[in-house]
Design an enzyme around this catalytic site. Structure first.
Site, mmCIF file in Angstrom:
data_model
loop_
_atom_site.group_PDB
_atom_site.id
_atom_site.type_symbol
_atom_site.label_atom_id
_atom_site.label_comp_id
_atom_site.label_asym_id
_atom_site.label_seq_id
_atom_site.Cartn_x
_atom_site.Cartn_y
_atom_site.Cartn_z
ATOM 1 N N HIS A 98 22.065 -76.243 116.803
ATOM 2 C CA HIS A 98 23.374 -75.927 117.377
ATOM 3 C C HIS A 98 23.186 -75.471 118.814
ATOM 4 C CE1 HIS A 98 21.705 -72.395 115.346
ATOM 5 N NE2 HIS A 98 22.260 -71.664 116.305
ATOM 6 N N HIS A 100 24.653 -72.970 121.681
ATOM 7 C CA HIS A 100 25.519 -71.827 121.989
ATOM 8 C C HIS A 100 26.214 -72.108 123.319
ATOM 9 C CE1 HIS A 100 23.719 -68.791 119.128
ATOM 10 N NE2 HIS A 100 22.721 -69.654 119.181
HETATM 11 P P1 AMP Z 1 20.772 -68.856 116.166
HETATM 12 O O1 AMP Z 1 20.314 -67.423 116.011
HETATM 13 O O2 AMP Z 1 20.511 -69.477 117.492
HETATM 14 O O3 AMP Z 1 20.293 -69.681 114.988
HETATM 15 O O4 AMP Z 1 22.353 -68.794 116.087
HETATM 16 C C1 AMP Z 1 23.039 -68.655 114.895
HETATM 17 C C2 AMP Z 1 24.375 -68.075 115.246
HETATM 18 O O5 AMP Z 1 25.250 -68.336 114.165
HETATM 19 C C3 AMP Z 1 24.368 -66.567 115.461
HETATM 20 O O6 AMP Z 1 24.845 -66.289 116.762
HETATM 21 C C4 AMP Z 1 25.311 -66.044 114.362
HETATM 22 O O7 AMP Z 1 26.104 -64.976 114.815
HETATM 23 C C5 AMP Z 1 26.136 -67.267 114.049
HETATM 24 N N1 AMP Z 1 26.693 -67.366 112.716
HETATM 25 C C6 AMP Z 1 26.052 -67.164 111.544
HETATM 26 N N2 AMP Z 1 26.868 -67.432 110.512
HETATM 27 C C7 AMP Z 1 28.044 -67.829 111.051
HETATM 28 C C8 AMP Z 1 29.287 -68.243 110.508
HETATM 29 N N3 AMP Z 1 29.502 -68.309 109.172
HETATM 30 N N4 AMP Z 1 30.286 -68.578 111.360
HETATM 31 C C9 AMP Z 1 30.090 -68.527 112.692
HETATM 32 N N5 AMP Z 1 28.945 -68.143 113.265
HETATM 33 C C10 AMP Z 1 27.933 -67.796 112.459
#
Ligand code: AMP
Length: 112
Positions: A98, A100
């Site tokens: 993903h 950001h």
């Molecule tokens: P990463 O740490 O780069 O893998 O980013 C994962 C992101 O997903 C983090 O910023 C979390 O806050 C976000 N996250 C986790 N679960 C959810 C969810 N159900 N809906 C939206 N964001 C989420």
């Protein structure tokens, strides 16, 4: 292996979806690190950026172009930051690639 983002894509759990097309979703991060913090998630399940294959090139490019489009849509088109965390030590916590998209505040360089 599916992750929480797979569940979002299949509508098994709710999310604040700000954009969707045939290839990806953009949702608001549940733990925002900026006034605007959106995640661009491909519908195809790829665990990490390094797991992407040559045939995923167009999909990855699509995420970049869509990030710019969503930034404009959300009013941060002139100043935003994109980040991809690859691997746990780089901060990746959800193993479904993903992008950001962050904006609405100043950013420092280098990032922490
Ligand atoms: P990463 O740490 O780069 O893998 O980013 C994962 C992101 O997903 C983090 O910023 C979390 O806050 C976000 N996250 C986790 N679960 C959810 C969810 N159900 N809906 C939206 N964001 C989420």
């Amino acid at each position: 292996m599916t992750t929480i983002f797979g569940k979002v894509i299949r509508r098994e759990i709710p999310a604040d979806i700000v954009y969707e097309d045939e290839l990806c979703l953009a949702i608001r991060d549940v733990n925002p690190q900026a006034p605007v913090h959106v995640l661009l998630i491909p519908k195809q399940e790829i665990a990490r950026l390094v797991d992407a294959k040559p045939e995923d090139q167009a999909l990855l490019g699509h995420l970049m172009l869509t990030a710019g489009k969503v930034a404009q849509q959300l009013g941060i088109g002139d100043a935003f930051r994109l980040a991809i965390n690859n691997g746990a030590e780089a901060g990746q916590s959800v193993f479904h690639v993903h992008v950001h998209l962050l904006g609405g505040r100043p950013f420092r360089w280098p990032p922490g």
